[in-house]
Design a protein around this motif. Structure first.
Motif, short mmCIF file in Angstrom:
data_model
loop_
_atom_site.label_atom_id
_atom_site.label_comp_id
_atom_site.label_asym_id
_atom_site.label_seq_id
_atom_site.Cartn_x
_atom_site.Cartn_y
_atom_site.Cartn_z
N UNK A 151 0.80 -1.22 0.00
CA UNK A 151 0.00 0.00 0.00
C UNK A 151 0.83 1.28 0.00
N UNK A 152 1.86 1.35 0.86
CA UNK A 152 2.63 2.59 0.94
C UNK A 152 3.41 2.85 -0.34
N UNK A 153 3.93 1.78 -0.94
CA UNK A 153 4.65 1.94 -2.21
C UNK A 153 3.68 2.36 -3.32
N UNK A 171 -6.04 1.58 -11.47
CA UNK A 171 -7.06 0.53 -11.48
C UNK A 171 -7.04 -0.28 -10.20
N UNK A 172 -8.22 -0.56 -9.68
CA UNK A 172 -8.38 -1.35 -8.45
C UNK A 172 -9.05 -2.67 -8.84
N UNK A 173 -8.35 -3.79 -8.59
CA UNK A 173 -8.81 -5.11 -9.04
C UNK A 173 -9.22 -5.96 -7.84
N UNK A 174 -10.33 -6.67 -7.99
CA UNK A 174 -10.84 -7.52 -6.92
C UNK A 174 -11.39 -8.81 -7.55
N UNK A 212 5.89 1.86 -19.07
CA UNK A 212 5.85 0.88 -17.98
C UNK A 212 4.57 0.97 -17.16
N UNK A 213 4.05 -0.19 -16.78
CA UNK A 213 2.86 -0.28 -15.93
C UNK A 213 3.30 -0.71 -14.53
N UNK A 214 2.81 -0.04 -13.52
CA UNK A 214 3.12 -0.39 -12.13
C UNK A 214 2.05 -1.34 -11.59
N UNK A 215 2.47 -2.38 -10.88
CA UNK A 215 1.56 -3.32 -10.25
C UNK A 215 1.78 -3.32 -8.74
N UNK A 221 -7.23 -10.32 -1.93
CA UNK A 221 -7.40 -10.44 -3.38
C UNK A 221 -7.50 -9.09 -4.05
N UNK A 222 -6.99 -8.04 -3.40
CA UNK A 222 -7.04 -6.68 -3.93
C UNK A 222 -5.70 -6.28 -4.55
N UNK A 223 -5.73 -5.86 -5.81
CA UNK A 223 -4.53 -5.45 -6.53
C UNK A 223 -4.74 -4.06 -7.13
N UNK A 224 -3.62 -3.41 -7.44
CA UNK A 224 -3.63 -2.09 -8.05
C UNK A 224 -2.75 -2.11 -9.30
N UNK A 225 -3.20 -1.43 -10.36
CA UNK A 225 -2.28 -1.16 -11.47
C UNK A 225 -2.32 0.33 -11.77
N UNK A 226 -1.19 0.86 -12.23
CA UNK A 226 -1.09 2.27 -12.60
C UNK A 226 -0.49 2.31 -14.00
N UNK A 227 -1.19 2.93 -14.93
CA UNK A 227 -0.76 2.91 -16.32
C UNK A 227 -1.14 4.21 -17.01
#
Length: 326
Positions: A151-153, A171-174, A212-215, A221-227
């Protein structure tokens, strides 16, 4: 050099505290002075026993230890620190006048993170202290299950994108119906679904390519992507297709074939739960939309994820509201 030195180099709030342990008082003072000049707080100990006392009092961020000391030497001190759950993850840089390979090996085997031979360049020591602290911070922020930053990163990455001024999307993935998987198969199988999603995200990022896309993995089961906003569609399509295919193989063959699992309820009966899909909520900049707080961006993406959950199957909900500022 214990009480007075500690007053001179005493800790200040919000700064890393470095413990310097060396029975040579001149070297200890010299190292401490250079670290202090570079922005660190420093406490000095002149033997292993005093070092243990200081660690118990102040909880330093990193220790710089001399190998050759009377009574408790650097190797034994390192072993004790690694054996104590409270200090087991304390970063350690070992200093020694010995330059034989076996001495370096023994230091690293005892648990030291890095090793420097006297005489050393102080600017290199300071650089190694910073690098070791950064590596330690990053390792604490990485999910042991997926290897992705937490989370902090994630918040720092969003803040960096804000400062850059370039357009971006978060993006917030669940995983939908993930609880049903845990209830029927247990947590080990649930972890396998989470790891499968992480692999699907990596493959989608490779497929989409630059920029580059950040993951990130913020828990469960919660993920984040930044693009970049233009990457949203191809990225989410790739991850959905890949994950649904991988998830099918994690179900028992019978369940995958019939397209649902039966979940026990509180009344002793069973309820049908469809196979897992993905809900993805996205907050995006561009066309005048800007944010000034990473928490706001994540909150909007989370709200859009809830919108996506109201739709059947895997679904991507993209927010395009105007400026949102605190």
């Amino acid at each position: 050099m214990s009480g007075n030195e500690r007053d001179e180099f005493g800790p200040e709030p919000g700064r890393d505290l470095i413990l310097v342990v060396d029975d040579d008082r001149d070297i200890a003072h010299f190292v401490a002075l250079n670290l202090k000049l570079d922005g660190f707080d420093v406490v000095v100990a002149n033997d292993g026993k005093q070092a243990l006392e200081e660690i118990d009092k102040q909880r330093p961020s990193l220790a710089v230890l001399d190998l050759m000391m009377p009574e408790i030497d650097g190797l034994e001190l390192t072993r004790r620190l690694r054996a104590n759950p409270i200090t087991s993850t304390l970063p350690i840089i070992m200093l020694t006048a010995k330059s034989m390979t076996i001495d370096k090996v023994n230091g690293l085997k005892a648990g030291a993170d890095d090793y420097m031979v006297k005489p050393f360049d102080t600017s290199e020591l300071v650089a190694r202290v910073r690098n070791t602290l950064n590596r330690n911070q990053e390792s604490r922020e990485v999910s042991p299950l997926t290897g992705l930053p937490g989370n902090s990163r994630v918040k720092r990455e969003i803040s960096d994108r804000m400062r850059s001024g370039a357009d971006y999307a978060v993006g917030y993935i669940d995983i939908d119906r993930f609880k049903a998987v845990n209830d029927v198969y247990g947590f080990d199988r649930g972890d396998a679904f989470i790891q499968a999603l992480a692999r699907s995200l990596h493959r989608a990022v490779v497929q989409v390519g630059l920029p580059p896309v950040f993951l990130g993995h913020i828990g469960g089961d919660d993920f984040i992507f930044i693009c970049h906003p233009e990457q949203i569609r191809p990225l989410t399509q790739a991850m959905v297709v890949d994950f649904e295919r991988a998830a099918d193989e994690l179900y028992d063959p019978e369940h995958a074939r019939r397209g649902y699992i039966e979940v026990p309820d509180r009344r002793g009966g069973k309820q049908r739960a469809a196979l897992v899909t993905l809900s993805i909520g996205v907050a995006t900049t561009g066309e005048g939309r800007r944010f000034d707080d990473a928490r706001i961006v994540m909150a909007i993406a989370s709200d859009m994820k809830k919108t996506a959950k109201n739709q059947p199957g895997s679904y991507v909900a993209i927010d395009k509201r105007g400026n949102v500022q605190t």
